[in-house]
Design a protein around this motif. Structure first.
Motif, PDB file in Angstrom:
ATOM      1  N   LEU A  10       0.856  -1.185   0.000  1.00 32.44           N
ATOM      2  CA  LEU A  10       0.000   0.000   0.000  1.00 32.44           C
ATOM      3  C   LEU A  10       0.893   1.235   0.000  1.00 32.44           C
ATOM      4  O   LEU A  10       1.766   1.369   0.873  1.00 32.44           O
ATOM      5  N   ARG A  11       0.711   2.104  -0.984  1.00 30.77           N
ATOM      6  CA  ARG A  11       1.348   3.410  -0.926  1.00 30.77           C
ATOM      7  C   ARG A  11       0.465   4.303  -0.063  1.00 30.77           C
ATOM      8  O   ARG A  11      -0.771   4.214  -0.111  1.00 30.77           O
ATOM      9  N   HIS A  12       1.079   5.167   0.734  1.00 32.33           N
ATOM     10  CA  HIS A  12       0.298   6.089   1.562  1.00 32.33           C
ATOM     11  C   HIS A  12      -0.633   6.931   0.699  1.00 32.33           C
ATOM     12  O   HIS A  12      -0.406   7.132  -0.499  1.00 32.33           O
ATOM     13  N   GLY A  13      -1.672   7.473   1.323  1.00 35.90           N
ATOM     14  CA  GLY A  13      -2.599   8.345   0.617  1.00 35.90           C
ATOM     15  C   GLY A  13      -1.969   9.684   0.274  1.00 35.90           C
ATOM     16  O   GLY A  13      -0.895  10.038   0.774  1.00 35.90           O
ATOM     17  N   GLN A  14      -2.652  10.429  -0.582  1.00 33.76           N
ATOM     18  CA  GLN A  14      -2.155  11.740  -1.001  1.00 33.76           C
ATOM     19  C   GLN A  14      -1.865  12.622   0.207  1.00 33.76           C
ATOM     20  O   GLN A  14      -2.641  12.672   1.161  1.00 33.76           O
ATOM     21  N   THR A  15      -0.745  13.343   0.149  1.00 34.96           N
ATOM     22  CA  THR A  15      -0.376  14.270   1.218  1.00 34.96           C
ATOM     23  C   THR A  15      -0.454  15.706   0.710  1.00 34.96           C
ATOM     24  O   THR A  15      -0.557  15.963  -0.489  1.00 34.96           O
ATOM     25  N   ALA A  37      -9.345   9.469   2.307  1.00 37.52           N
ATOM     26  CA  ALA A  37     -10.335   8.661   1.578  1.00 37.52           C
ATOM     27  C   ALA A  37      -9.655   7.502   0.855  1.00 37.52           C
ATOM     28  O   ALA A  37     -10.194   6.387   0.811  1.00 37.52           O
ATOM     29  N   GLN A  38      -8.479   7.739   0.295  1.00 37.70           N
ATOM     30  CA  GLN A  38      -7.729   6.664  -0.375  1.00 37.70           C
ATOM     31  C   GLN A  38      -7.338   5.571   0.622  1.00 37.70           C
ATOM     32  O   GLN A  38      -7.411   4.375   0.304  1.00 37.70           O
ATOM     33  N   ALA A  39      -6.933   5.970   1.824  1.00 32.87           N
ATOM     34  CA  ALA A  39      -6.595   4.984   2.847  1.00 32.87           C
ATOM     35  C   ALA A  39      -7.821   4.174   3.256  1.00 32.87           C
ATOM     36  O   ALA A  39      -7.727   2.965   3.510  1.00 32.87           O
ATOM     37  N   ALA A  40      -8.984   4.808   3.300  1.00 31.21           N
ATOM     38  CA  ALA A  40     -10.224   4.091   3.619  1.00 31.21           C
ATOM     39  C   ALA A  40     -10.556   3.069   2.534  1.00 31.21           C
ATOM     40  O   ALA A  40     -11.019   1.957   2.830  1.00 31.21           O
ATOM     41  N   VAL A  41     -10.305   3.418   1.268  1.00 33.43           N
ATOM     42  CA  VAL A  41     -10.497   2.465   0.171  1.00 33.43           C
ATOM     43  C   VAL A  41      -9.574   1.264   0.369  1.00 33.43           C
ATOM     44  O   VAL A  41      -9.994   0.108   0.224  1.00 33.43           O
ATOM     45  N   GLN A  42      -8.324   1.521   0.707  1.00 37.11           N
ATOM     46  CA  GLN A  42      -7.390   0.422   0.954  1.00 37.11           C
ATOM     47  C   GLN A  42      -7.891  -0.470   2.091  1.00 37.11           C
ATOM     48  O   GLN A  42      -7.761  -1.691   2.040  1.00 37.11           O
ATOM     49  N   GLU A  67      -0.329   7.332   9.416  1.00 43.46           N
ATOM     50  CA  GLU A  67      -1.710   7.815   9.302  1.00 43.46           C
ATOM     51  C   GLU A  67      -2.505   6.935   8.335  1.00 43.46           C
ATOM     52  O   GLU A  67      -3.656   6.566   8.608  1.00 43.46           O
ATOM     53  N   THR A  68      -1.899   6.583   7.216  1.00 41.15           N
ATOM     54  CA  THR A  68      -2.558   5.700   6.255  1.00 41.15           C
ATOM     55  C   THR A  68      -2.873   4.352   6.881  1.00 41.15           C
ATOM     56  O   THR A  68      -3.984   3.824   6.743  1.00 41.15           O
ATOM     57  N   ALA A  69      -1.894   3.779   7.580  1.00 39.05           N
ATOM     58  CA  ALA A  69      -2.090   2.465   8.208  1.00 39.05           C
ATOM     59  C   ALA A  69      -3.196   2.506   9.250  1.00 39.05           C
ATOM     60  O   ALA A  69      -4.015   1.586   9.337  1.00 39.05           O
ATOM     61  N   ALA A  70      -3.231   3.571  10.051  1.00 39.71           N
ATOM     62  CA  ALA A  70      -4.262   3.670  11.092  1.00 39.71           C
ATOM     63  C   ALA A  70      -5.656   3.652  10.481  1.00 39.71           C
ATOM     64  O   ALA A  70      -6.579   3.006  11.004  1.00 39.71           O
ATOM     65  N   ILE A  71      -5.821   4.322   9.349  1.00 39.44           N
ATOM     66  CA  ILE A  71      -7.128   4.350   8.677  1.00 39.44           C
ATOM     67  C   ILE A  71      -7.410   3.008   8.006  1.00 39.44           C
ATOM     68  O   ILE A  71      -8.492   2.435   8.147  1.00 39.44           O
ATOM     69  N   THR A 178       0.200   4.557  -8.180  1.00 39.02           N
ATOM     70  CA  THR A 178      -1.186   4.804  -7.787  1.00 39.02           C
ATOM     71  C   THR A 178      -1.363   4.793  -6.269  1.00 39.02           C
ATOM     72  O   THR A 178      -0.789   3.965  -5.570  1.00 39.02           O
ATOM     73  N   GLN A 179      -2.189   5.724  -5.797  1.00 39.75           N
ATOM     74  CA  GLN A 179      -2.592   5.742  -4.396  1.00 39.75           C
ATOM     75  C   GLN A 179      -4.026   5.213  -4.301  1.00 39.75           C
ATOM     76  O   GLN A 179      -4.782   5.259  -5.265  1.00 39.75           O
ATOM     77  N   GLY A 180      -4.387   4.663  -3.137  1.00 36.98           N
ATOM     78  CA  GLY A 180      -5.747   4.160  -2.961  1.00 36.98           C
ATOM     79  C   GLY A 180      -5.988   2.788  -3.543  1.00 36.98           C
ATOM     80  O   GLY A 180      -7.131   2.411  -3.799  1.00 36.98           O
ATOM     81  N   CYS A 181      -4.921   2.032  -3.779  1.00 28.21           N
ATOM     82  CA  CYS A 181      -5.050   0.664  -4.279  1.00 28.21           C
ATOM     83  C   CYS A 181      -4.091  -0.229  -3.484  1.00 28.21           C
ATOM     84  O   CYS A 181      -3.409   0.239  -2.575  1.00 28.21           O
TER      85      CYS A 181
END
Length: 197
Positions: A10-15, A37-42, A67-71, A178-181
């Motif tokens: 997982l790449r982190h979401g947009q910053t 939102a991208q992290a939530a999709v992941q 932050e991405t992992a927590a979501i 890509t982010q969110g995948c």
């Protein structure tokens, strides 16, 4: 790499700095609303992963990946708490960290010759460089013994995916950031897990 268990990247979401075209590298900035939102999709995509795998979770120690992992991990019953590993942190971009791409292009005109983001980052003056990145990613992957979910960064993910799939430099340059995948690598083959649109 042979005999590596399945890896889910997982790449982190947009910053905020992604949005501003400012290089982060080993520096950090918080996720944007889109990034969260991208992290939530992941996180939703991980439901299927956890349904079939008893996967460990490893996270880069930088704030945007935490932050991405927590979501993304919210609501999942993990077999163990995520662990943090500096070897999957983003490449250090040396003198370019914190600068906008327009300023880099003005001060370092040769930067415009990079054929892809991967080549761009590994060419940063006084940065980490490709061999150091390759070495730490290779060491990390060699230690994996069970299916593993990695929450990491764009350029580091390209190196990890390239090593896992046995890719040359040119092919690694063509990998999407890509982010969110989720990038699933199994038996040296990559599949991109995405939500249907």
């Amino acid at each position: 790499m042979k005999n590596t268990p399945p890896v889910y990247i997982l790449r982190h979401g947009q910053t905020e700095w992604n949005l501003a075209q400012r290089l982060q590298g080993s520096l950090d900035s918080p996720l944007t609303e889109l990034g969260r939102a991208q992290a939530a999709v992941q996180g939703r995509l991980l439901r299927d992963v956890f349904a079939r795998e008893q996967a460990e979770v490893v996270v880069s120690p930088l704030g945007r990946t935490r932050e991405t992992a927590a979501i993304a991990m919210k609501g999942h019953a993990l077999k163990a708490a995520p662990r943090f590993d500096e070897r999957i942190a983003e490449i250090n971009a040396g003198d370019w960290e914190g600068l906008e791409r327009t300023e880099i292009a003005r001060r370092w005109p040769l930067s415009r010759e990079a054929s892809c983001d991967f080549e761009y980052y590994i060419g940063a003056p006084n940065g980490e460089g490709v061999e150091a990145l390759r070495s730490r990613c290779h060491d990390f992957l060699n230690e994996l013994t069970v299916p593993t979910i990695l929450v990491t960064h764009g350029i580091c993910s390209v190196m990890l995916r390239g090593l896992l799939c046995g890719l040359d430099h040119e092919t690694m340059c063509a990998l999407p950031l890509t982010q969110g995948c989720i990038f699933e690598i199994r038996g040296g083959e990559e599949q991109i897990l995405q939500e249907a649109k």
